[in-house]
Design a protein around this motif. Structure first.
Motif, PDB file in Angstrom:
ATOM      1  N   HIS A   1       0.809  -1.216   0.000  1.00  0.00           N
ATOM      2  CA  HIS A   1       0.000   0.000   0.000  1.00  0.00           C
ATOM      3  C   HIS A   1       0.844   1.268   0.000  1.00  0.00           C
ATOM      4  O   HIS A   1       0.364   2.339  -0.389  1.00  0.00           O
ATOM      5  CB  HIS A   1      -0.927   0.002   1.215  1.00  0.00           C
ATOM      6  CG  HIS A   1      -2.134   0.866   1.042  1.00  0.00           C
ATOM      7  ND1 HIS A   1      -3.198   0.518   0.229  1.00  0.00           N
ATOM      8  CD2 HIS A   1      -2.446   2.091   1.559  1.00  0.00           C
ATOM      9  CE1 HIS A   1      -4.112   1.476   0.263  1.00  0.00           C
ATOM     10  NE2 HIS A   1      -3.694   2.433   1.056  1.00  0.00           N
TER      11      HIS A   1
ATOM     12  N   ARG B 163      -8.682   8.606  -7.164  1.00  0.00           N
ATOM     13  CA  ARG B 163      -8.449   7.863  -5.926  1.00  0.00           C
ATOM     14  C   ARG B 163      -7.025   7.296  -5.873  1.00  0.00           C
ATOM     15  O   ARG B 163      -6.339   7.367  -4.850  1.00  0.00           O
ATOM     16  CB  ARG B 163      -9.460   6.724  -5.805  1.00  0.00           C
ATOM     17  CG  ARG B 163      -9.266   5.946  -4.505  1.00  0.00           C
ATOM     18  CD  ARG B 163      -9.385   4.463  -4.714  1.00  0.00           C
ATOM     19  NE  ARG B 163      -8.797   3.744  -3.588  1.00  0.00           N
ATOM     20  CZ  ARG B 163      -8.736   2.418  -3.524  1.00  0.00           C
ATOM     21  NH1 ARG B 163      -9.210   1.680  -4.505  1.00  0.00           N
ATOM     22  NH2 ARG B 163      -8.152   1.835  -2.494  1.00  0.00           N
TER      23      ARG B 163
ATOM     24  N   GLU C 130      -4.083   8.032  -3.159  1.00  0.00           N
ATOM     25  CA  GLU C 130      -3.328   7.006  -2.424  1.00  0.00           C
ATOM     26  C   GLU C 130      -1.827   7.203  -2.594  1.00  0.00           C
ATOM     27  O   GLU C 130      -1.045   6.928  -1.666  1.00  0.00           O
ATOM     28  CB  GLU C 130      -3.739   5.614  -2.897  1.00  0.00           C
ATOM     29  CG  GLU C 130      -5.175   5.231  -2.596  1.00  0.00           C
ATOM     30  CD  GLU C 130      -5.440   4.966  -1.118  1.00  0.00           C
ATOM     31  OE1 GLU C 130      -4.543   5.192  -0.286  1.00  0.00           O
ATOM     32  OE2 GLU C 130      -6.567   4.547  -0.805  1.00  0.00           O
TER      33      GLU C 130
ATOM     34  N   GLN D 261     -10.575   8.256   6.997  1.00  0.00           N
ATOM     35  CA  GLN D 261      -9.330   7.853   7.662  1.00  0.00           C
ATOM     36  C   GLN D 261      -8.257   8.928   7.531  1.00  0.00           C
ATOM     37  O   GLN D 261      -7.592   9.285   8.516  1.00  0.00           O
ATOM     38  CB  GLN D 261      -8.834   6.534   7.060  1.00  0.00           C
ATOM     39  CG  GLN D 261      -9.692   5.332   7.389  1.00  0.00           C
ATOM     40  CD  GLN D 261      -9.268   4.089   6.626  1.00  0.00           C
ATOM     41  OE1 GLN D 261      -8.576   4.164   5.597  1.00  0.00           O
ATOM     42  NE2 GLN D 261      -9.669   2.915   7.113  1.00  0.00           N
TER      43      GLN D 261
ATOM     44  N   PHE E 257      -9.061  12.882  -2.362  1.00  0.00           N
ATOM     45  CA  PHE E 257     -10.214  12.043  -2.030  1.00  0.00           C
ATOM     46  C   PHE E 257     -11.509  12.852  -2.101  1.00  0.00           C
ATOM     47  O   PHE E 257     -12.540  12.375  -2.588  1.00  0.00           O
ATOM     48  CB  PHE E 257     -10.058  11.435  -0.631  1.00  0.00           C
ATOM     49  CG  PHE E 257      -9.158  10.235  -0.580  1.00  0.00           C
ATOM     50  CD1 PHE E 257      -9.421   9.119  -1.365  1.00  0.00           C
ATOM     51  CD2 PHE E 257      -8.056  10.205   0.266  1.00  0.00           C
ATOM     52  CE1 PHE E 257      -8.595   7.997  -1.324  1.00  0.00           C
ATOM     53  CE2 PHE E 257      -7.228   9.092   0.317  1.00  0.00           C
ATOM     54  CZ  PHE E 257      -7.497   7.992  -0.483  1.00  0.00           C
TER      55      PHE E 257
ATOM     56  N   TYR F 263      -0.618  13.847   3.738  1.00  0.00           N
ATOM     57  CA  TYR F 263      -2.021  13.592   4.001  1.00  0.00           C
ATOM     58  C   TYR F 263      -2.945  14.750   3.620  1.00  0.00           C
ATOM     59  O   TYR F 263      -4.059  14.503   3.140  1.00  0.00           O
ATOM     60  CB  TYR F 263      -2.209  13.196   5.465  1.00  0.00           C
ATOM     61  CG  TYR F 263      -1.539  11.884   5.789  1.00  0.00           C
ATOM     62  CD1 TYR F 263      -2.001  10.689   5.235  1.00  0.00           C
ATOM     63  CD2 TYR F 263      -0.435  11.828   6.634  1.00  0.00           C
ATOM     64  CE1 TYR F 263      -1.384   9.481   5.515  1.00  0.00           C
ATOM     65  CE2 TYR F 263       0.187  10.626   6.920  1.00  0.00           C
ATOM     66  CZ  TYR F 263      -0.294   9.454   6.360  1.00  0.00           C
ATOM     67  OH  TYR F 263       0.330   8.261   6.628  1.00  0.00           O
TER      68      TYR F 263
ATOM     69  N   THR G 238     -14.504   5.817   2.883  1.00  0.00           N
ATOM     70  CA  THR G 238     -13.785   5.299   4.058  1.00  0.00           C
ATOM     71  C   THR G 238     -12.380   5.874   4.141  1.00  0.00           C
ATOM     72  O   THR G 238     -11.927   6.315   5.215  1.00  0.00           O
ATOM     73  CB  THR G 238     -13.709   3.769   3.997  1.00  0.00           C
ATOM     74  OG1 THR G 238     -15.032   3.229   3.997  1.00  0.00           O
ATOM     75  CG2 THR G 238     -12.932   3.214   5.189  1.00  0.00           C
ATOM     76  N   ARG G 239     -11.684   5.882   3.015  1.00  0.00           N
ATOM     77  CA  ARG G 239     -10.321   6.405   3.012  1.00  0.00           C
ATOM     78  C   ARG G 239     -10.296   7.908   3.296  1.00  0.00           C
ATOM     79  O   ARG G 239      -9.396   8.419   3.969  1.00  0.00           O
ATOM     80  CB  ARG G 239      -9.646   6.111   1.667  1.00  0.00           C
ATOM     81  CG  ARG G 239      -9.337   4.648   1.451  1.00  0.00           C
ATOM     82  CD  ARG G 239      -8.240   4.180   2.398  1.00  0.00           C
ATOM     83  NE  ARG G 239      -6.964   4.775   2.046  1.00  0.00           N
ATOM     84  CZ  ARG G 239      -6.043   5.167   2.922  1.00  0.00           C
ATOM     85  NH1 ARG G 239      -6.279   5.044   4.220  1.00  0.00           N
ATOM     86  NH2 ARG G 239      -4.895   5.691   2.516  1.00  0.00           N
TER      87      ARG G 239
END
Length: 527
Positions: free
Chosen positions: A440, A464, A468, A511, A483, A476, A507-508
């Motif tokens: 990941h 997306r 990532e 997070q 995102f 971040y 969801t990501r």
């Protein structure tokens, strides 16, 4: 400073099965013990701050071929450290244990808080073997496993973590530009403690001792220590002209030199490598010669230097028989090692100069010299793909590439680029989805996946994947922005992505938003 340059190969650990060598008083060197008050989680947070800045530095390099080569040396060291009990389970799980490649021609490697390690291209291009490189990496690893960095930070416990991180980044900048380094340092207090964060002699000796044991248990020859040690001594005699940065912050001492000589002599006397081991070492020497040439080129030496490499490779190619005899997997001669390194470097340099005919000619002469289907032979195949891609051609490898059978990250990513050039983006996205599910933190794979989705007119999935890739490099805030962009596109254009993809993005996003808020709160606490 907290960035720790490998400053000598003074090794005080006796090889397995041999009595310890005296340090002049009480025999084997004792462990220093862990006097750190800094938790592994706190140290990792500081390391993440530094790593995020390194990822954004233009001199950060993610070259899959060189990274695979480094990982091939690094992973046996990690395995040996675990087996020896040098790597506690908590540190193994919590720390990053990640290598950075730095585009810098100086000979240096350094450890950072939280299990991050930097390796300059100049180091790879200058060491004479994988064993020498293993000696450096094992020493740096041991600084982290023995909690040397956290102990030093404990001594500076009045400093907030953000200030320590800023100070380390300033030291990194100063290694390239003293003015930039001074500007990057935050506050006079950080400048005042910089000199107090060097490793003590005892810490250096402990890293020497532990690192030597790890290196030998990982299967590397003690002659690697000898070779690196000789380079350090020679640089020391020449009063270091700047190409060996760690000699300035960690000068050699007579005590460490004596211990190194004693340990290497004992290890050499006990080790009698088998013919199979010698053959494996010669094949690794050939691969190292090729990777050292690659590192020198990626350090951007200039047009004149590239031209010199091409001319030297053409001279060696002309001296080879036509066609040159195929090399057996059993052994590679010293001349074969030198020729392979020169021809590989010449071909790669010619491609950088956009002299593609010359590059292919040298690759044709190099092929029979590479050790069959071994690592050197695979490196030649991957370079052929790179030459085609640099020229804008669809690589011949695209006709038979099978990403499901790729044996390494470099093979997967370069073959994926070949398939992209052949308009086979769907094959690429399918293979890379499986890869990033297990890896990941592979930002380059995510970036390539984003391009593959874009070619298939799947913008939500492309955004997306781009998000990532930002998260993988610890940026971040940027990841959260991407995102949210994907969420916005799904709202404005229903049907752009299915329910599963939308759920993953939501969801990501939550997070990553939580991480951003947590970091902001931690910043307030630290300050």
């Amino acid at each position: 400073m907290v960035l720790i340059a490998f400053s000598g190969v003074s090794l005080a650990q006796a090889p397995a099965g041999l009595p310890p060598v005296s340090n002049g008083t009480t025999g084997a060197l004792p462990s220093l013990g862990d006097s750190s008050e800094l938790s592994p989680a706190a140290e990792r947070r500081i390391g993440d701050r530094i790593a995020a800045s390194i990822y954004r530095d233009p001199d950060y390099v993610d070259d899959p071929v060189l990274v695979d080569y480094l990982q091939g040396i690094w992973q046996p060291l990690m395995t040996a450290a675990r087996a020896r009990g040098e790597l506690p389970a908590e540190l193994d799980e919590r720390f990053a244990w990640e290598l950075f490649l730095i585009r810098d021609r100086s000979i240096n490697a350094f450890a950072l808080p939280g299990g991050y390690f930097g390796v300059h291209l100049g180091l790879i291009g200058s060491v004479g073997s994988a064993d020498e490189l293993a000696a450096v990496l094992a020493h740096e690893m041991s600084h982290v496993t023995q909690r040397h960095i956290s102990r030093l930070m404990t001594q500076q416990s009045r400093q907030a973590p953000w200030m320590i991180a800023a100070m380390v980044l300033g030291a990194l900048a100063a290694s390239k530009n003293s003015n930039a380094g001074a500007a990057a340092m935050v506050g006079g207090q950080a400048l005042a403690v910089q000199g107090q964060l060097n490793f003590s002699r005892d810490m250096e000796r402990e890293a020497d001792r532990v690192g030597f044991g790890v290196m030998r248990d990982a299967g590397y020859a003690s002659q690697g220590v000898t070779g690196m040690f000789e380079k350090l001594q020679q640089a020391n005699r020449l009063n270091d002209n700047g190409s060996f940065p760690y000699l300035r912050s960690h000068p050699l001492t007579t005590e460490r030199i004596a211990e190194a000589q004693a340990r290497v002599q004992l290890a050499s006397a006990a080790a009698r490598p088998s013919p199979e081991k010698l053959a494996a070492q010669s094949r690794m020497q050939q691969l190292h010669a090729m990777m050292a040439a690659r590192a020198r080129i990626l350090a951007v030496p200039g047009v004149d230097a590239l031209r010199t490499m091409v001319v030297e490779a053409q001279r060696r190619a002309a001296a080879l028989p036509a066609p040159p005899p195929a090399v057996s997997l059993a052994s590679v001669s010293a001349a074969g090692v030198r020729d392979a390194g020169a021809l590989y470097g010449g071909a790669f340099a010619a491609a950088q100069l956009r002299e593609f005919a010359a590059a292919r000619h040298l690759l044709g002469r190099l092929g029979p010299l590479a050790a069959g289907a071994g690592p050197a032979g695979k490196a030649v195949e991957l370079l052929a793909i790179e030459v085609d891609l640099l020229e804008g051609k669809t690589p011949a490898a695209a006709a038979f590439a099978d990403l499901g059978k790729a044996g390494s990250r470099a093979e997967l990513l370069l073959q994926a680029k070949a398939l992209m050039a052949a308009n086979r983006a769907s094959d690429v996205s399918q293979a890379l989805q499986g890869w990033v599910a297990e890896h990941h933190r592979d930002a380059m794979a995510w970036q390539l996946l984003a391009v593959a989705y874009g070619q298939q007119n799947q913008p939500v999935q492309a955004i997306r994947a781009d998000a990532e890739s930002r998260a993988a490099q610890l940026d971040y805030p940027a990841a959260l922005d991407r995102f949210k962009a994907a969420q916005g596109l799904m709202r404005s254009s229903p049907g752009r992505a299915d329910y599963v993809e939308g759920s993953i993005i939501d969801t990501r996003a939550r997070q990553v938003e939580s991480i951003v808020k947590e970091q902001a709160l931690q910043d307030k606490i630290d300050r």
